[in-house]
Design a protein around this motif. Sequence first.
Motif, PDB file in Angstrom:
ATOM      1  N   GLU A   1       0.894  -1.247  -0.107  1.00 17.52           N
ATOM      2  CA  GLU A   1       0.060   0.062   0.146  1.00 17.52           C
ATOM      3  C   GLU A   1       0.891   1.253   0.056  1.00 17.52           C
ATOM      4  OE1 GLU A   1      -1.863  -3.267   2.316  1.00 17.52           O
ATOM      5  OE2 GLU A   1      -0.091  -2.272   2.200  1.00 17.52           O
ATOM      6  N   GLY A   2       0.390   2.107  -0.763  1.00 14.60           N
ATOM      7  CA  GLY A   2       1.223   3.608  -0.796  1.00 14.60           C
ATOM      8  C   GLY A   2       2.256   3.597  -1.571  1.00 14.60           C
ATOM      9  N   LEU A   3       2.808   2.526  -1.985  1.00 18.64           N
ATOM     10  CA  LEU A   3       3.993   2.391  -2.942  1.00 18.64           C
ATOM     11  C   LEU A   3       3.670   2.722  -4.534  1.00 18.64           C
ATOM     12  CD1 LEU A   3       7.136   1.923  -3.462  1.00 18.64           C
ATOM     13  CD2 LEU A   3       6.605  -0.558  -3.786  1.00 18.64           C
ATOM     14  N   GLU A   4       3.983   3.837  -4.900  1.00 24.66           N
ATOM     15  CA  GLU A   4       3.651   4.291  -6.292  1.00 24.66           C
ATOM     16  C   GLU A   4       4.918   4.192  -7.367  1.00 24.66           C
ATOM     17  OE1 GLU A   4       1.558   7.974  -6.477  1.00 24.66           O
ATOM     18  OE2 GLU A   4      -0.493   7.015  -5.558  1.00 24.66           O
ATOM     19  N   ILE A   5       5.079   3.248  -8.171  1.00 26.89           N
ATOM     20  CA  ILE A   5       5.988   3.219  -9.169  1.00 26.89           C
ATOM     21  C   ILE A   5       5.332   4.082 -10.322  1.00 26.89           C
ATOM     22  CG2 ILE A   5       7.327   1.995 -10.391  1.00 26.89           C
ATOM     23  CD1 ILE A   5       7.098  -0.166  -8.381  1.00 26.89           C
ATOM     24  N   HIS A   6       6.233   5.091 -10.898  1.00 27.26           N
ATOM     25  CA  HIS A   6       5.822   5.588 -12.087  1.00 27.26           C
ATOM     26  C   HIS A   6       5.701   4.996 -13.424  1.00 27.26           C
ATOM     27  CE1 HIS A   6       6.508  10.315 -10.847  1.00 27.26           C
ATOM     28  NE2 HIS A   6       6.017   9.473  -9.710  1.00 27.26           N
ATOM     29  N   SER A   7       4.908   5.367 -14.256  1.00 24.49           N
ATOM     30  CA  SER A   7       4.379   4.539 -15.408  1.00 24.49           C
ATOM     31  C   SER A   7       5.357   4.577 -16.505  1.00 24.49           C
ATOM     32  CB  SER A   7       3.018   4.974 -16.084  1.00 24.49           C
ATOM     33  OG  SER A   7       2.986   6.284 -16.443  1.00 24.49           O
ATOM     34  N   ASP A   8       6.316   5.588 -16.148  1.00 21.71           N
ATOM     35  CA  ASP A   8       7.293   5.672 -17.293  1.00 21.71           C
ATOM     36  C   ASP A   8       8.860   5.688 -16.584  1.00 21.71           C
ATOM     37  OD1 ASP A   8       8.853   5.706 -19.667  1.00 21.71           O
ATOM     38  OD2 ASP A   8       8.016   7.624 -20.325  1.00 21.71           O
ATOM     39  N   TYR A   9       9.850   5.403 -17.166  1.00 26.25           N
ATOM     40  CA  TYR A   9      11.202   5.138 -16.939  1.00 26.25           C
ATOM     41  C   TYR A   9      11.989   6.494 -17.327  1.00 26.25           C
ATOM     42  CZ  TYR A   9      11.518   2.553 -21.192  1.00 26.25           C
ATOM     43  OH  TYR A   9      11.183   2.078 -22.445  1.00 26.25           O
ATOM     44  N   ILE A  10      13.037   6.668 -16.669  1.00 30.28           N
ATOM     45  CA  ILE A  10      13.859   7.794 -17.171  1.00 30.28           C
ATOM     46  C   ILE A  10      15.144   7.093 -18.001  1.00 30.28           C
ATOM     47  CG2 ILE A  10      14.931  10.142 -16.776  1.00 30.28           C
ATOM     48  CD1 ILE A  10      12.053   9.956 -15.962  1.00 30.28           C
ATOM     49  N   ARG A  11      15.389   7.509 -19.188  1.00 27.47           N
ATOM     50  CA  ARG A  11      16.541   7.035 -19.795  1.00 27.47           C
ATOM     51  C   ARG A  11      17.763   7.779 -19.383  1.00 27.47           C
ATOM     52  NH1 ARG A  11      11.956   6.630 -22.409  1.00 27.47           N
ATOM     53  NH2 ARG A  11      11.422   4.734 -23.971  1.00 27.47           N
ATOM     54  N   GLN A  12      18.755   7.310 -19.214  1.00 29.45           N
ATOM     55  CA  GLN A  12      19.840   7.860 -18.712  1.00 29.45           C
ATOM     56  C   GLN A  12      20.986   7.366 -19.142  1.00 29.45           C
ATOM     57  OE1 GLN A  12      20.380   8.118 -14.419  1.00 29.45           O
ATOM     58  NE2 GLN A  12      20.679   5.795 -14.138  1.00 29.45           N
ATOM     59  N   ALA A  13      22.530   7.786 -18.856  1.00 24.75           N
ATOM     60  CA  ALA A  13      23.870   7.374 -19.189  1.00 24.75           C
ATOM     61  C   ALA A  13      24.147   7.514 -20.684  1.00 24.75           C
ATOM     62  CB  ALA A  13      24.112   6.035 -18.425  1.00 24.75           C
ATOM     63  N   SER A  14      24.957   6.776 -21.142  1.00 24.08           N
ATOM     64  CA  SER A  14      25.792   6.821 -22.281  1.00 24.08           C
ATOM     65  C   SER A  14      24.696   6.750 -23.463  1.00 24.08           C
ATOM     66  CB  SER A  14      26.939   5.785 -22.385  1.00 24.08           C
ATOM     67  OG  SER A  14      27.955   6.085 -21.660  1.00 24.08           O
ATOM     68  N   ALA A  15      23.713   5.744 -23.476  1.00 21.65           N
ATOM     69  CA  ALA A  15      22.822   5.737 -24.425  1.00 21.65           C
ATOM     70  C   ALA A  15      21.887   6.784 -24.413  1.00 21.65           C
ATOM     71  CB  ALA A  15      21.981   4.343 -24.377  1.00 21.65           C
ATOM     72  N   ARG A  16      21.716   7.613 -23.469  1.00 16.95           N
ATOM     73  CA  ARG A  16      20.685   8.894 -23.642  1.00 16.95           C
ATOM     74  C   ARG A  16      21.634  10.020 -24.088  1.00 16.95           C
ATOM     75  NH1 ARG A  16      19.281  13.084 -23.350  1.00 16.95           N
ATOM     76  NH2 ARG A  16      17.735  14.079 -22.607  1.00 16.95           N
ATOM     77  N   GLN A  17      22.817   9.931 -23.676  1.00 11.52           N
ATOM     78  CA  GLN A  17      23.689  11.428 -23.726  1.00 11.52           C
ATOM     79  C   GLN A  17      24.427  11.221 -25.261  1.00 11.52           C
ATOM     80  OE1 GLN A  17      26.171  10.429 -20.362  1.00 11.52           O
ATOM     81  NE2 GLN A  17      24.519  10.898 -18.997  1.00 11.52           N
ATOM     82  N   GLY A  18      24.178  10.451 -26.222  1.00 12.74           N
ATOM     83  CA  GLY A  18      24.911  10.014 -27.111  1.00 12.74           C
ATOM     84  C   GLY A  18      26.385   9.819 -27.221  1.00 12.74           C
ATOM     85  N   MET A  19      26.631   8.980 -26.380  1.00 10.70           N
ATOM     86  CA  MET A  19      28.073   8.583 -25.870  1.00 10.70           C
ATOM     87  C   MET A  19      28.372   7.072 -26.090  1.00 10.70           C
ATOM     88  SD  MET A  19      29.498  11.369 -24.562  1.00 10.70           S
ATOM     89  CE  MET A  19      30.508  11.066 -23.149  1.00 10.70           C
ATOM     90  N   LYS A  20      27.293   6.193 -26.772  1.00  6.15           N
ATOM     91  CA  LYS A  20      27.546   4.878 -26.644  1.00  6.15           C
ATOM     92  C   LYS A  20      28.685   4.420 -27.665  1.00  6.15           C
ATOM     93  CE  LYS A  20      25.625   2.473 -24.792  1.00  6.15           C
ATOM     94  NZ  LYS A  20      26.165   1.963 -23.292  1.00  6.15           N
ATOM     95  N   ILE A  21      29.310   3.356 -27.502  1.00  8.06           N
ATOM     96  CA  ILE A  21      30.543   3.147 -28.486  1.00  8.06           C
ATOM     97  C   ILE A  21      30.324   1.449 -28.735  1.00  8.06           C
ATOM     98  CG2 ILE A  21      32.102   5.075 -27.790  1.00  8.06           C
ATOM     99  CD1 ILE A  21      33.571   2.591 -26.023  1.00  8.06           C
ATOM    100  N   ILE A  22      30.765   1.288 -29.985  1.00  4.03           N
ATOM    101  CA  ILE A  22      30.993  -0.123 -30.449  1.00  4.03           C
ATOM    102  C   ILE A  22      29.686  -1.171 -30.395  1.00  4.03           C
ATOM    103  CG2 ILE A  22      32.378  -2.399 -29.740  1.00  4.03           C
ATOM    104  CD1 ILE A  22      34.394  -0.716 -28.205  1.00  4.03           C
ATOM    105  N   ALA A  23      29.021  -1.034 -29.376  1.00  2.94           N
ATOM    106  CA  ALA A  23      27.583  -1.841 -29.764  1.00  2.94           C
ATOM    107  C   ALA A  23      26.496  -1.306 -28.787  1.00  2.94           C
ATOM    108  CB  ALA A  23      27.991  -3.513 -29.437  1.00  2.94           C
ATOM    109  N   PRO A  24      25.336  -1.214 -29.268  1.00  2.00           N
ATOM    110  CA  PRO A  24      24.035  -0.535 -28.584  1.00  2.00           C
ATOM    111  C   PRO A  24      23.480  -1.820 -27.723  1.00  2.00           C
ATOM    112  CG  PRO A  24      23.459  -1.190 -30.602  1.00  2.00           C
ATOM    113  CD  PRO A  24      24.776  -1.530 -30.744  1.00  2.00           C
ATOM    114  N   THR A  25      24.366  -2.402 -26.630  1.00  2.00           N
ATOM    115  CA  THR A  25      23.805  -3.443 -25.943  1.00  2.00           C
ATOM    116  C   THR A  25      24.022  -2.985 -24.482  1.00  2.00           C
ATOM    117  OG1 THR A  25      26.097  -4.219 -25.925  1.00  2.00           O
ATOM    118  CG2 THR A  25      24.906  -5.132 -27.660  1.00  2.00           C
ATOM    119  N   GLU A  26      24.158  -1.848 -24.063  1.00  2.00           N
ATOM    120  CA  GLU A  26      24.047  -1.518 -22.541  1.00  2.00           C
ATOM    121  C   GLU A  26      22.984  -0.411 -22.386  1.00  2.00           C
ATOM    122  OE1 GLU A  26      27.891  -1.238 -20.797  1.00  2.00           O
ATOM    123  OE2 GLU A  26      28.377  -3.273 -21.203  1.00  2.00           O
ATOM    124  N   PHE A  27      22.134  -0.353 -21.575  1.00  2.00           N
ATOM    125  CA  PHE A  27      20.983   0.703 -21.413  1.00  2.00           C
ATOM    126  C   PHE A  27      21.047   0.999 -19.783  1.00  2.00           C
ATOM    127  CE2 PHE A  27      20.545  -0.899 -25.520  1.00  2.00           C
ATOM    128  CZ  PHE A  27      20.420  -0.010 -26.335  1.00  2.00           C
TER     129      PHE A  27
END
Length: 447
Positions: free
Chosen positions: A73-99
């Motif tokens: 009861e009372g635990l409210e988890i939002h319906s969307d998640y916040i993308r972050q780190a290298s895959a959100r910042q245009g910094m991913k290298i070599i392969a898009p396999t980590e998010f």
Amino acid sequence: MAAVTDKFYSNSWLYPDDHFAPGEHNLKFQLRDKIGIPWDFSKYDWERGCSVADAVLRMILNELRNQARLHFEGLEIHSDYIRQASARQGMKIIAPTEFDAVIPFTIKGLDLQEIRLRDFSDQYLPGQIRLRVVDVAQIDKFPGLRRAGVFGTKFGTCLIDTKALQEQVFKSLMDKAFHALSSIPYATNTYDVTRGSRPPTMDLKIQDDILKEINVDFVPGFILDNEKISIPGAVVSSSEETPVVFPRYGLMKWINKENKNIDENDKNFIWRSCSSSYERFMFDLCAVSEERCYIRTASRVMKVLVFRLRGRQNQAANLLSSYHLKTVAMYCILLLTVPTKLTSPGYCLSGVREALGYFLSFLKSVLEKKFLPDFFLGNEHLDKIFPGSYFSKIRIKYNLFDKENPALVEQAQFGFPEFERVLSGCFDAGNLNPKVVNFFRDKTLNM
């Protein structure tokens, strides 16, 4: 270039796009030859990785919310998640396999107060807090959380127990969600997903027919605040201040092996005040500045160089993480592209060669001094970008190397010359501004 506010409020993965100065047409090919491996990947692989990560995250998050409503009861988890780190910042290298994704949550109807954390020496630990229950009578409204041990007590003070919240609530919810889903169907595919746990992260491993394994860091983040900050016009290439809202999250940080000075009775109550929204904005600033794009490109080059040299057991590469390199990049953005007394009026970074020169200079000083201060803690120039923010008021620095193996930190400087040898001819070391270099070495890197 796009307005920075459009970029910041966009919650989308960002495909990496290297940016070189007009006179640097051949530099990327030189760098590839020197380092020995390419760091780009196809748009097809990128879209595949993003779609798989998003599909799995949405399915799990939807079921996680269902299970939370049933059991806590009372635990409210939002319906969307916040993308972050290298895959959100245009910094991913070599392969898009980590998010990486933050999953915002709160406990509705519970009044909590942030309390700064002190160690045995009565020194404040920067960025680390506890959450006190203001009215203990309120916990009766949350029987599920109470049974799970989420409300702990120290010296008569009721606090949120982060270990119980992670282990007994979120891991339990995740397991229930996995059991309900059995497997994750999406379009014509079914993905096999397994869950690990590395507090504050619950890591997901997704088996994919094309990209093989995709890793997603699933990080629950308690909503502490939403700061509205007026970003100075000079920072966002505007004639006016730009108001931006920065969510601030608490991450469950109950494992603190790296700090022997924390009272054992405190360890299960520790939260880290997360700076991910502010970090994301630092790289969104590239949207309004070619100079910052040069720095972001230099950061990708350094990431792939570290990846390459790790295979040779280079001491510096073995120590340096992606976050360490991004921290150096943020100092470059601050000291080279934000107006201060360090740079002359009208100064502009000339390209990736010069950006790499500063990056290597800063990194050399960091490894020699065995000190890399967290960008958001104790940074005296942080007010130039985030005036009046929560983090700009913290005056105590935190060395990111404190949580690393001391032997690796000690030996890392001996691996640095190989960085310069590999990149020889691809960076400018002779025309750097000595005021900037000396300020970083003598001021920024002093406790």
